[in-house]
Design a protein around this motif. Structure first.
Motif, mmCIF file in Angstrom:
data_model
loop_
_atom_site.group_PDB
_atom_site.id
_atom_site.type_symbol
_atom_site.label_atom_id
_atom_site.label_comp_id
_atom_site.label_asym_id
_atom_site.label_seq_id
_atom_site.Cartn_x
_atom_site.Cartn_y
_atom_site.Cartn_z
ATOM 1 N N LYS A 57 120.165 -27.828 -27.958
ATOM 2 C CA LYS A 57 119.197 -26.971 -27.150
ATOM 3 C C LYS A 57 120.169 -26.430 -26.001
ATOM 4 O O LYS A 57 119.991 -25.070 -25.574
ATOM 5 C CB LYS A 57 118.314 -27.780 -26.547
ATOM 6 N N GLY A 58 120.959 -27.089 -25.452
ATOM 7 C CA GLY A 58 121.879 -26.637 -24.367
ATOM 8 C C GLY A 58 122.728 -25.612 -24.559
ATOM 9 O O GLY A 58 122.960 -24.528 -23.858
ATOM 10 N N LEU A 59 123.215 -25.746 -25.873
ATOM 11 C CA LEU A 59 124.281 -24.692 -26.363
ATOM 12 C C LEU A 59 123.472 -23.340 -26.692
ATOM 13 O O LEU A 59 124.172 -22.269 -26.270
ATOM 14 C CB LEU A 59 124.925 -25.386 -27.492
ATOM 15 N N GLU A 60 122.350 -23.362 -27.145
ATOM 16 C CA GLU A 60 121.653 -22.220 -27.520
ATOM 17 C C GLU A 60 121.142 -21.555 -26.106
ATOM 18 O O GLU A 60 121.520 -20.223 -25.931
ATOM 19 C CB GLU A 60 120.396 -22.343 -28.269
ATOM 20 N N PHE A 61 121.019 -22.320 -25.085
ATOM 21 C CA PHE A 61 120.449 -21.795 -23.639
ATOM 22 C C PHE A 61 121.739 -20.983 -23.244
ATOM 23 O O PHE A 61 121.627 -19.832 -22.450
ATOM 24 C CB PHE A 61 120.118 -22.880 -23.007
ATOM 25 N N LEU A 62 122.715 -21.650 -23.263
ATOM 26 C CA LEU A 62 124.099 -21.145 -22.665
ATOM 27 C C LEU A 62 124.435 -19.815 -23.250
ATOM 28 O O LEU A 62 125.003 -18.977 -22.879
ATOM 29 C CB LEU A 62 125.209 -22.267 -22.612
ATOM 30 N N LYS A 63 124.421 -19.852 -24.890
ATOM 31 C CA LYS A 63 124.831 -18.811 -25.633
ATOM 32 C C LYS A 63 124.042 -17.641 -25.200
ATOM 33 O O LYS A 63 124.408 -16.455 -25.121
ATOM 34 C CB LYS A 63 124.630 -19.094 -27.111
#
Ligand SMILES: C[C@@](O)(CCOP(=O)(O)O)CC(=O)O
Ligand code: SF4
Length: 401
Positions: A57-63
């Motif tokens: 989830k965090g990775l998607e948010f940053l992307k």
């Protein structure tokens, strides 16, 4: 909350949806906590970097943020990642974890956040001025910058620090205001201070539990022995066992030096018995499979202490030893020859990560020795580890037995 015309435009989405999202986050926070306005910040420290702590989830948010072209508008440094970004293969970090971690790092790079990957940015160039406003995440860095440097920040989370980094402002409430920086409880340490950061870790654990999210004011007997590294250890443990963001030490920290009113505050005396009880809580016969120094990340002096241990004991380690630090500090340790001494003895000077945010539980480590009050507080929960606690000397010695 009062917004300037420019801020209103950002908030209304006139500069695009991505900036509107960041502005929204800051204004919502400000509204919740009763801020009257936003204030300019001189730097940010962003946490939420390890794939272990932020996940998919965090990775998607940053992307999403990076894809929209958002960039930090003030000098911004980054918390530790979940692995050494150079030697992850050699240190046997799981391959799929490494792949995800590199994707996270790429997002921050695109957002022009300095890939410093350390929780001690104040040792590596992010050094705000006394009284300046900043937006820092990472509870130990927050405690240090508020207390030892005297800059002003709330305990930001990863997303709010990142939004502040992008907008260049943070809502002005809490620790940004002088009236909220006054001590709430006095702690008198009624014994000679020990010359070891593990002592301050224990002190932070004991007092953090009592003061919770208040502001402790410490009175020490032999202040001359207090080093920056010890304050780094104290603040980290206070922030982990309590919710501390700011502490004062009489005669040492800048706001205490300017004079603070402590009359009428509750006073708690901490003595030898309290320390013994706390040390006893760690008594175990387990042998550590990982010995970790560097929570918060080691200063050069702390790396040197490990190299000196190796030299004086003619040590060969028979358990894994990680000396966790920033790559800034590691490169100086390389030059000084400390890294070679430590690594010839079987230890590793590990950059960019630490024993808490690395997936050590998936790497087979169960019994972890530490000299850090903060790590001792977080290891059982974050890494499902048993904790062995001691001074740097005591825990390194265990790796040679
Ligand atoms: C435990 C901690 O030091 C590291 C994990 O933080 P993060 O993954 O950078 O959000 C965070 C903190 O204490 O603020
Ligand atoms: S757990 Fe310790 S070493 Fe890891 S980021 Fe937090 S303070 Fe730094």
């Amino acid at each position: 909350m009062h917004l300037t015309r420019e801020e209103e435009k950002l908030y209304a989405g006139e500069y695009g949806e991505a900036l509107e999202t960041c502005m929204n986050l800051l204004v919502s926070l400000g509204d919740i906590y009763g801020a009257e306005k936003l204030v300019d910040i001189s730097s940010a420290q962003v946490s939420g970097v390890s794939y272990k702590t932020i996940g998919e989830k965090g990775l998607e948010f940053l992307k999403d943020l990076a894809d929209q072209g958002l960039k930090a508008s003030v000098p911004t440094t980054l918390n530790p990642a979940g692995m050494d970004l150079i030697r992850y293969d050699e240190l046997k970090f799981p391959k799929d974890f490494a792949k995800k971690q590199l994707e996270i790092i790429d997002c921050f790079k695109r957002m022009e956040v300095e890939i410093s990957c350390t929780c001690t940015p104040y040792l590596t160039g992010n050094v705000p001025m006394f009284g300046s406003h900043v937006a820092w995440a990472e509870s130990s860095a927050v405690a240090y910058v508020n207390s030892v440097i005297g800059a002003r920040t709330n305990r930001e989370g990863g997303p709010s620090a990142l939004a502040a980094a992008i907008i260049g402002k943070t809502p002005c409430y809490g620790y940004h205001l002088s009236e909220n920086r006054l001590p709430t409880q006095v702690f008198e340490v009624d014994m000679e201070l020990e010359d070891a950061s593990s002592f301050y870790g224990i002190l932070g654990r004991i007092t953090g539990r009592i003061v919770k999210n208040g502001i402790p004011y410490f009175k020490f007997k032999n202040c001359e022995s207090v080093k920056n590294d010890y304050l780094k250890a104290l603040g980290a443990a206070l922030a982990a066992s309590g919710g501390v963001a700011l502490y004062h030490v009489e005669g040492i920290t800048p706001e205490a030096k300017k004079g603070l009113e402590i009359n009428g505050l509750e006073k708690v005396v901490i003595g030898k018995d309290d320390f013994e009880k706390e040390y006893d809580s760690f008594k175990t016969s387990e042998k550590p499979d990982l010995i970790c120094i560097g929570c918060p990340h080691c200063s050069l002096d702390e790396i040197k202490e490990v190299a000196e241990f190796v030299k004086s004991e003619n040590a060969k380690f028979n358990a894994d030893v990680w000396v966790c630090t920033s790559i800034h500090m590691k490169s100086i340790a390389d030059r000084m020859g400390y890294t070679k001494i430590i690594e010839d003895a079987g230890g590793k000077v590990v950059g960019d990560t630490c024993m808490v945010v690395a997936p050590i539980e998936d790497m087979g480590y169960k019994n972890v020795a530490t000299n850090s009050g903060k790590a001792a507080t977080y290891l059982p929960g974050f890494c499902k580890s048993n904790v062995i606690y001691g001074t740097t000397y005591e825990i390194l010695k265990k790796a040679t037995e």
